[in-house]
Design a protein around this motif. Structure first.
Motif, short mmCIF file in Angstrom:
data_model
loop_
_atom_site.label_atom_id
_atom_site.label_comp_id
_atom_site.label_asym_id
_atom_site.label_seq_id
_atom_site.Cartn_x
_atom_site.Cartn_y
_atom_site.Cartn_z
N VAL A 84 23.54 18.59 -19.60
CA VAL A 84 22.87 17.93 -18.49
C VAL A 84 22.86 18.82 -17.26
O VAL A 84 23.60 19.79 -17.18
CB VAL A 84 23.53 16.56 -18.17
CG1 VAL A 84 23.39 15.61 -19.34
CG2 VAL A 84 24.97 16.73 -17.77
N LYS A 86 24.05 18.68 -14.32
CA LYS A 86 25.33 18.93 -13.65
C LYS A 86 26.07 20.09 -14.31
O LYS A 86 26.64 20.95 -13.65
CB LYS A 86 26.19 17.66 -13.70
CG LYS A 86 27.57 17.83 -13.16
CD LYS A 86 28.39 16.56 -13.32
CE LYS A 86 29.79 16.79 -12.83
NZ LYS A 86 30.64 15.65 -12.97
N ASN A 125 23.03 11.72 -25.81
CA ASN A 125 22.46 12.06 -24.51
C ASN A 125 22.38 10.81 -23.63
O ASN A 125 21.31 10.39 -23.19
CB ASN A 125 21.08 12.70 -24.69
CG ASN A 125 20.57 13.33 -23.42
OD1 ASN A 125 21.31 13.54 -22.47
ND2 ASN A 125 19.28 13.62 -23.38
N ARG A 126 23.58 10.19 -23.43
CA ARG A 126 23.71 8.96 -22.64
C ARG A 126 24.99 9.03 -21.83
O ARG A 126 26.03 9.45 -22.35
CB ARG A 126 23.78 7.74 -23.56
CG ARG A 126 22.57 7.53 -24.42
CD ARG A 126 22.64 6.33 -25.34
NE ARG A 126 23.75 5.40 -25.10
CZ ARG A 126 24.19 4.55 -26.03
NH1 ARG A 126 23.65 4.51 -27.22
NH2 ARG A 126 25.18 3.74 -25.75
N ASP A 127 24.92 8.59 -20.60
CA ASP A 127 26.10 8.64 -19.71
C ASP A 127 27.29 7.88 -20.27
O ASP A 127 28.43 8.29 -20.08
CB ASP A 127 25.75 8.09 -18.33
CG ASP A 127 24.84 9.02 -17.54
OD1 ASP A 127 24.76 10.22 -17.89
OD2 ASP A 127 24.20 8.55 -16.59
N ASP A 128 27.04 6.76 -20.98
CA ASP A 128 28.15 5.95 -21.47
C ASP A 128 28.88 6.58 -22.66
O ASP A 128 29.93 6.11 -23.08
CB ASP A 128 27.69 4.54 -21.82
CG ASP A 128 26.72 4.50 -22.98
OD1 ASP A 128 25.81 5.36 -23.03
OD2 ASP A 128 26.86 3.63 -23.84
N MET A 130 29.29 10.14 -22.75
CA MET A 130 29.73 11.47 -22.32
C MET A 130 30.76 11.37 -21.20
O MET A 130 30.75 10.44 -20.41
CB MET A 130 28.53 12.29 -21.85
CG MET A 130 27.50 12.56 -22.94
SD MET A 130 28.13 13.51 -24.33
CE MET A 130 28.28 15.13 -23.57
N SER A 131 31.64 12.37 -21.16
CA SER A 131 32.63 12.43 -20.09
C SER A 131 31.93 12.83 -18.78
O SER A 131 30.79 13.30 -18.81
CB SER A 131 33.73 13.41 -20.44
OG SER A 131 33.22 14.72 -20.48
N PRO A 132 32.61 12.65 -17.66
CA PRO A 132 31.98 12.99 -16.38
C PRO A 132 31.52 14.45 -16.26
O PRO A 132 30.64 14.75 -15.47
CB PRO A 132 33.08 12.68 -15.35
CG PRO A 132 33.92 11.64 -16.01
CD PRO A 132 33.91 12.00 -17.48
N GLY A 134 29.78 16.02 -18.29
CA GLY A 134 28.42 16.11 -18.81
C GLY A 134 28.25 16.99 -20.02
O GLY A 134 27.14 17.21 -20.49
N ASN A 138 32.97 11.39 -24.39
CA ASN A 138 34.15 10.60 -24.06
C ASN A 138 34.67 9.96 -25.36
O ASN A 138 34.18 10.30 -26.45
CB ASN A 138 33.84 9.56 -22.98
CG ASN A 138 32.75 8.57 -23.41
OD1 ASN A 138 32.51 8.35 -24.59
ND2 ASN A 138 32.09 7.98 -22.42
#
Length: 155
Positions: A84, A86, A125-128, A130-132, A134, A138
């Motif tokens: 991502v 970031k 490829n989803r925020d929920d 992946m760890s912060p 990016g 997680n």
């Protein structure tokens, strides 16, 4: 067993080559029946990718070493996850290099060696998941990967 080491490169001339780690030696000594190789993300950094001509050969060397083991393991290659914005900005990981150069090499080596390629790029490829940072999954994302790997092995 899990012999993964974060932030490592497949490239032997990379800044942190996986093959120089004790984990690689331990993985070979373990003599596994199944191997999952997920490397390439950190190779996309400009400081590492300047050695891109060696990526294919280094991957082939790793496969050859594994195939020479007494167990003759089944080997799966995993495409690097989406990097991502970031990660691109803060870690110098280059998603364009991953998509346009690294993945095609992984695909080529897999085809040559008749290896299955696993791809979790879209699914994770989803925020929920992946760890912060990016770039790393997680716990929930790791569970998705584990489930998909188990399904692939069962097939």
């Amino acid at each position: 067993e899990n012999y993964g080491v974060s932030a490592r490169t497949l490239l032997r001339k990379g800044n942190l080559p996986y093959v120089n780690e004790q984990a690689w030696k331990d993985a070979l000594d373990f003599n596994p029946n199944i191997v999952i190789i997920k490397l390439g993300t950190n190779d996309s950094k400009a400081a590492n990718w300047k050695h891109k001509e060696e990526f294919q050969g280094d991957l082939q060397s790793m496969i050859d070493q594994l195939r020479a083991l007494p167990a003759h393991p089944v080997i799966y290659l995993v495409r690097p996850l989406v990097a991502v914005e970031k990660v691109v900005n803060e870690m110098s990981i280059n998603n364009e290099v991953i998509e346009k150069e690294i993945i095609p090499i992984i695909n080529k080596v897999a085809k040559k060696n008749k290896l299955r390629v696993l791809d979790f790029r879209e699914e994770l490829n989803r925020d929920d998941l992946m760890s912060p940072d990016g770039v790393h999954p997680n716990k929930k994302g790791a569970a998705v990967i584990a489930q998909r790997v188990a399904e692939a092995i069962r097939e």
